[in-house]
Design a protein around this motif. Structure first.
Motif, PDB file in Angstrom:
ATOM      1  N   TRP A 173     -31.341  19.885   6.659  1.00 28.18           N
ATOM      2  CA  TRP A 173     -30.038  19.683   6.427  1.00 28.18           C
ATOM      3  C   TRP A 173     -29.097  18.896   6.922  1.00 28.18           C
ATOM      4  O   TRP A 173     -28.673  18.622   6.211  1.00 28.18           O
ATOM      5  CB  TRP A 173     -29.397  21.496   7.194  1.00 28.18           C
ATOM      6  N   LEU A 174     -29.731  18.169   8.037  1.00 27.68           N
ATOM      7  CA  LEU A 174     -29.147  17.590   8.354  1.00 27.68           C
ATOM      8  C   LEU A 174     -29.102  15.828   8.246  1.00 27.68           C
ATOM      9  O   LEU A 174     -28.182  15.008   8.164  1.00 27.68           O
ATOM     10  CB  LEU A 174     -29.865  16.843  10.023  1.00 27.68           C
ATOM     11  N   LEU A 175     -29.920  16.146   7.854  1.00 27.62           N
ATOM     12  CA  LEU A 175     -30.878  14.086   7.226  1.00 27.62           C
ATOM     13  C   LEU A 175     -30.403  13.904   5.817  1.00 27.62           C
ATOM     14  O   LEU A 175     -29.249  13.371   4.945  1.00 27.62           O
ATOM     15  CB  LEU A 175     -32.506  14.183   7.108  1.00 27.62           C
ATOM     16  N   LEU A 176     -29.997  15.100   5.104  1.00 28.16           N
ATOM     17  CA  LEU A 176     -29.066  15.287   3.477  1.00 28.16           C
ATOM     18  C   LEU A 176     -27.841  14.891   3.862  1.00 28.16           C
ATOM     19  O   LEU A 176     -26.680  14.609   2.957  1.00 28.16           O
ATOM     20  CB  LEU A 176     -29.441  16.816   2.950  1.00 28.16           C
ATOM     21  N   ALA A 177     -27.293  15.493   4.986  1.00 26.47           N
ATOM     22  CA  ALA A 177     -26.044  15.347   4.980  1.00 26.47           C
ATOM     23  C   ALA A 177     -25.411  14.117   4.861  1.00 26.47           C
ATOM     24  O   ALA A 177     -24.692  13.311   5.137  1.00 26.47           O
ATOM     25  CB  ALA A 177     -25.675  16.295   5.971  1.00 26.47           C
ATOM     26  N   ALA A 178     -26.692  13.341   6.314  1.00 23.23           N
ATOM     27  CA  ALA A 178     -26.003  11.836   6.771  1.00 23.23           C
ATOM     28  C   ALA A 178     -26.616  10.298   5.206  1.00 23.23           C
ATOM     29  O   ALA A 178     -26.164  10.126   5.287  1.00 23.23           O
ATOM     30  CB  ALA A 178     -27.511  11.602   7.521  1.00 23.23           C
ATOM     31  N   PHE A 179     -27.181  11.488   4.372  1.00 25.36           N
ATOM     32  CA  PHE A 179     -27.366  10.333   3.398  1.00 25.36           C
ATOM     33  C   PHE A 179     -26.625  10.164   2.139  1.00 25.36           C
ATOM     34  O   PHE A 179     -26.470   9.246   1.288  1.00 25.36           O
ATOM     35  CB  PHE A 179     -29.378  10.452   2.705  1.00 25.36           C
ATOM     36  N   VAL A 180     -26.521  11.818   1.758  1.00 24.43           N
ATOM     37  CA  VAL A 180     -26.054  12.278   0.601  1.00 24.43           C
ATOM     38  C   VAL A 180     -24.467  12.986   0.612  1.00 24.43           C
ATOM     39  O   VAL A 180     -23.901  13.187  -0.553  1.00 24.43           O
ATOM     40  CB  VAL A 180     -26.339  12.429  -0.343  1.00 24.43           C
ATOM     41  N   GLY A 181     -24.306  13.258   1.796  1.00 25.51           N
ATOM     42  CA  GLY A 181     -22.497  13.994   2.422  1.00 25.51           C
ATOM     43  C   GLY A 181     -23.688  15.281   2.317  1.00 25.51           C
ATOM     44  O   GLY A 181     -24.014  16.058   1.574  1.00 25.51           O
ATOM     45  N   SER A 182     -22.280  16.860   2.877  1.00 26.85           N
ATOM     46  CA  SER A 182     -22.368  17.680   3.286  1.00 26.85           C
ATOM     47  C   SER A 182     -22.422  18.694   1.849  1.00 26.85           C
ATOM     48  O   SER A 182     -22.133  20.058   2.188  1.00 26.85           O
ATOM     49  CB  SER A 182     -22.448  18.535   4.570  1.00 26.85           C
TER      50      SER A 182
ATOM     51  N   ILE B 117     -44.074  11.558  -0.039  1.00 25.82           N
ATOM     52  CA  ILE B 117     -44.453  11.450  -1.655  1.00 25.82           C
ATOM     53  C   ILE B 117     -43.545  12.495  -2.250  1.00 25.82           C
ATOM     54  O   ILE B 117     -43.206  12.353  -3.417  1.00 25.82           O
ATOM     55  CB  ILE B 117     -45.584  11.456  -2.579  1.00 25.82           C
ATOM     56  N   ALA B 118     -43.804  13.807  -1.952  1.00 24.73           N
ATOM     57  CA  ALA B 118     -43.315  14.757  -3.303  1.00 24.73           C
ATOM     58  C   ALA B 118     -41.040  14.252  -2.313  1.00 24.73           C
ATOM     59  O   ALA B 118     -40.611  14.496  -3.298  1.00 24.73           O
ATOM     60  CB  ALA B 118     -43.117  16.625  -2.275  1.00 24.73           C
ATOM     61  N   GLY B 119     -40.669  13.816  -1.114  1.00 23.06           N
ATOM     62  CA  GLY B 119     -39.160  13.657  -0.577  1.00 23.06           C
ATOM     63  C   GLY B 119     -39.161  12.813  -1.594  1.00 23.06           C
ATOM     64  O   GLY B 119     -37.502  12.754  -1.741  1.00 23.06           O
ATOM     65  N   ALA B 120     -39.950  11.714  -1.456  1.00 24.46           N
ATOM     66  CA  ALA B 120     -39.296  10.284  -2.298  1.00 24.46           C
ATOM     67  C   ALA B 120     -38.948  10.254  -3.755  1.00 24.46           C
ATOM     68  O   ALA B 120     -37.851   9.937  -4.324  1.00 24.46           O
ATOM     69  CB  ALA B 120     -40.541   8.982  -1.886  1.00 24.46           C
ATOM     70  N   LEU B 121     -40.327  11.153  -4.191  1.00 21.65           N
ATOM     71  CA  LEU B 121     -40.215  11.688  -5.885  1.00 21.65           C
ATOM     72  C   LEU B 121     -38.416  12.524  -5.622  1.00 21.65           C
ATOM     73  O   LEU B 121     -37.406  12.364  -7.000  1.00 21.65           O
ATOM     74  CB  LEU B 121     -41.681  12.537  -6.453  1.00 21.65           C
ATOM     75  N   LEU B 122     -38.147  13.689  -5.091  1.00 23.23           N
ATOM     76  CA  LEU B 122     -37.041  14.645  -5.453  1.00 23.23           C
ATOM     77  C   LEU B 122     -36.085  13.721  -5.287  1.00 23.23           C
ATOM     78  O   LEU B 122     -34.320  13.892  -5.546  1.00 23.23           O
ATOM     79  CB  LEU B 122     -37.848  15.453  -4.276  1.00 23.23           C
ATOM     80  N   MET B 123     -36.229  12.972  -3.711  1.00 24.21           N
ATOM     81  CA  MET B 123     -34.816  12.713  -3.545  1.00 24.21           C
ATOM     82  C   MET B 123     -33.888  11.680  -5.279  1.00 24.21           C
ATOM     83  O   MET B 123     -32.524  11.557  -4.773  1.00 24.21           O
ATOM     84  CB  MET B 123     -34.938  11.347  -2.298  1.00 24.21           C
ATOM     85  N   GLN B 124     -35.161  10.701  -5.281  1.00 21.61           N
ATOM     86  CA  GLN B 124     -35.257   9.517  -6.138  1.00 21.61           C
ATOM     87  C   GLN B 124     -34.285  10.310  -7.541  1.00 21.61           C
ATOM     88  O   GLN B 124     -33.447   9.925  -8.535  1.00 21.61           O
ATOM     89  CB  GLN B 124     -35.796   8.869  -5.893  1.00 21.61           C
ATOM     90  N   TYR B 125     -35.118  11.226  -7.697  1.00 27.45           N
ATOM     91  CA  TYR B 125     -34.696  11.839  -9.236  1.00 27.45           C
ATOM     92  C   TYR B 125     -33.549  13.108  -9.900  1.00 27.45           C
ATOM     93  O   TYR B 125     -33.172  13.918 -10.276  1.00 27.45           O
ATOM     94  CB  TYR B 125     -36.480  12.705  -9.810  1.00 27.45           C
ATOM     95  N   VAL B 126     -33.305  14.080  -8.210  1.00 29.30           N
ATOM     96  CA  VAL B 126     -32.812  15.646  -7.827  1.00 29.30           C
ATOM     97  C   VAL B 126     -32.131  15.719  -7.140  1.00 29.30           C
ATOM     98  O   VAL B 126     -30.903  16.423  -7.559  1.00 29.30           O
ATOM     99  CB  VAL B 126     -34.514  16.747  -7.536  1.00 29.30           C
ATOM    100  N   ILE B 127     -31.931  14.822  -6.449  1.00 30.91           N
ATOM    101  CA  ILE B 127     -30.671  15.121  -5.443  1.00 30.91           C
ATOM    102  C   ILE B 127     -29.554  13.424  -6.005  1.00 30.91           C
ATOM    103  O   ILE B 127     -30.045  12.671  -5.653  1.00 30.91           O
ATOM    104  CB  ILE B 127     -30.923  14.391  -3.852  1.00 30.91           C
ATOM    105  N   ASP B 128     -28.339  14.014  -6.332  1.00 31.03           N
ATOM    106  CA  ASP B 128     -27.386  12.973  -6.191  1.00 31.03           C
ATOM    107  C   ASP B 128     -27.078  12.101  -5.547  1.00 31.03           C
ATOM    108  O   ASP B 128     -26.881  12.506  -4.240  1.00 31.03           O
ATOM    109  CB  ASP B 128     -26.250  13.776  -6.708  1.00 31.03           C
TER     110      ASP B 128
END
Length: 280
Positions: free
Chosen positions: A271-280, A198-209
Motif C-alpha cells: 500500500w505504501l509503495l503504491l501510494a508513493a509510486f502512483v498515488g493513493s 519479475i511479477a511486480g515489474a510486469l504488473l506495474m508496467q501493464y496493469v497499474i496505471d
C-alpha cells in the motif's frame, strides 16, 4: 485380486495435496469474482477472513496459554477498522485501532485482576496483527483501480511463496532460520525474491496505471522480504504455542491464519509503495 486403497496424495509436511489445490482454486475464484464483479464485495471477503482469523488466534491463545483475550471488542473493532479504512482512510483506521485497544482494556476489567496485563497485551497485539494490518488491503481496494492493486498485491505475495518453495526444494542447502522454520533456505528466499520482482515489474508496467517496471522490481522485492518475515513470525507464534496449524477450516492448508501469515505484513508495504509510486 483386490487393489490396495489409494491414499490422497500428500505434500511435504503431511498435507493433502489434492485438497490444498482444490481449496486454493476455490478461494481464488471467490477473490476474482468479488474483485471484478462488484469490488465492495471483496471488503466482505476480507472482513470474513479477519473475523475468523481473530477467532482462531484468540482460541489458540486460550487453549495453549490460558490467555483470556476479550473477543467481543476485538470482533467489533475489526469491523470498525476495516470499514473506516475503506470509506474514510488511514487516520480513521488508526483511531479505530486505538479505540479497540481501549475497549479491550475496559472489557477485561469485568474479570479478576490476575493476568490482566498479559490478557490485554495479547488483545492489543491481536488487534494490530490481524484487523489493522488487513486494513491496508481494503485501503488498496478503495482506490479507483483497487481491483488491479489487490491483484498485484496477491500475485507478488503468492510468487514469493511459490518461488521460495520451488527453488528451495530443488537447490536449497543453506538454512535460512533453522530454529524457526527448518524448511526455509537462503536459496529459496532468493528464488522467492526473484520471481516476485519479475511479477511486480510486469504488473506495474501493464496493469497499474502510470506504473513502471522498475517500480515493480522494488515493490516485488520488498513484498517478498516482508512475506518471508511474516511467515517466520507466524511460525514463531505457532512454535511458542506448540501447534502445527492455527485451525482446520481449510483442508490441506490449516486455518485462515495459516494463509494470512505472509499477506498481512506485506499489505502495508505494498500500500505504501503504491501510494508513493502512483498515488493513493
Amino acid at each position: 485380486m483386490a487393489q490396495p486403497d489409494q491414499q490422497p496424495r500428500k505434500q511435504r509436511g503431511g498435507r493433502n495435496l489434492q485438497a490444498a489445490i482444490g481449496v486454493g482454486v476455490g478461494l481464488g475464484a471467490v477473490i476474482v469474482a468479488s474483485l471484478f464483479v462488484v469490488k465492495v464485495l471483496f471488503l466482505f471477503v476480507v472482513a470474513a477472513a479477519v473475523l475468523v482469523g481473530v477467532w482462531e488466534l484468540t482460541s489458540r491463545l486460550a487453549e495453549r496459554k490460558e490467555i483470556s483475550t476479550p473477543l467481543v471488542p476485538l470482533l467489533v473493532g475489526s469491523l470498525a477498522m476495516l470499514g473506516t479504512g475503506y470509506w474514510a482512510g488511514p487516520q480513521w483506521a488508526a483511531a479505530a485501532l486505538a479505540l479497540t485497544g481501549l475497549a479491550v482494556m475496559i472489557w477485561r476489567m469485568s474479570e479478576p485482576p490476575e493476568n490482566y496485563l498479559r490478557d490485554i497485551t495479547a488483545g492489543i497485539f491481536t488487534a494490530f496483527y490481524v484487523p489493522f494490518l488487513a486494513t491496508f488491503v481494503v485501503m488498496m481496494l478503495a482506490a479507483d483501480d483497487g481491483p488491479q492493486r489487490i491483484l498485484l498485491f496477491l500475485i507478488v505475495t503468492i510468487c514469493s511463496d511459490t518461488g521460495a518453495y520451488a527453488v528451495g526444494y530443488k537447490f536449497g542447502k543453506n538454512k535460512l532460520a533453522p530454529t524457526i522454520s527448518p524448511g526455509k533456505t537462503r536459496e529459496g528466499l532468493a528464488g522467492g525474491i526473484g520471481l516476485s520482482m519479475i511479477a511486480g515489474a510486469l504488473l506495474m508496467q501493464y496493469v497499474i496505471d502510470d506504473g513502471t517496471w522498475w517500480q515493480g522490481l522494488i515493490l516485488g522485492g520488498c513484498a517478498a522480504v516482508t512475506a518471508t518475515l511474516g511467515d517466520l513470525a507466524e511460525s514463531m507464534i505457532k512454535r511458542d504455542l506448540g501447534i502445527k496449524d492455527m485451525g482446520t477450516l481449510l483442508p490441506g492448508h490449516g486455518g485462515i491464519m495459516d494463509r494470512l501469515d505472509s499477506l498481512l505484513p506485506t499489505a502495508p508495504v505494498v500500500w505504501l509503495l503504491l501510494a508513493a509510486f502512483v498515488g493513493s
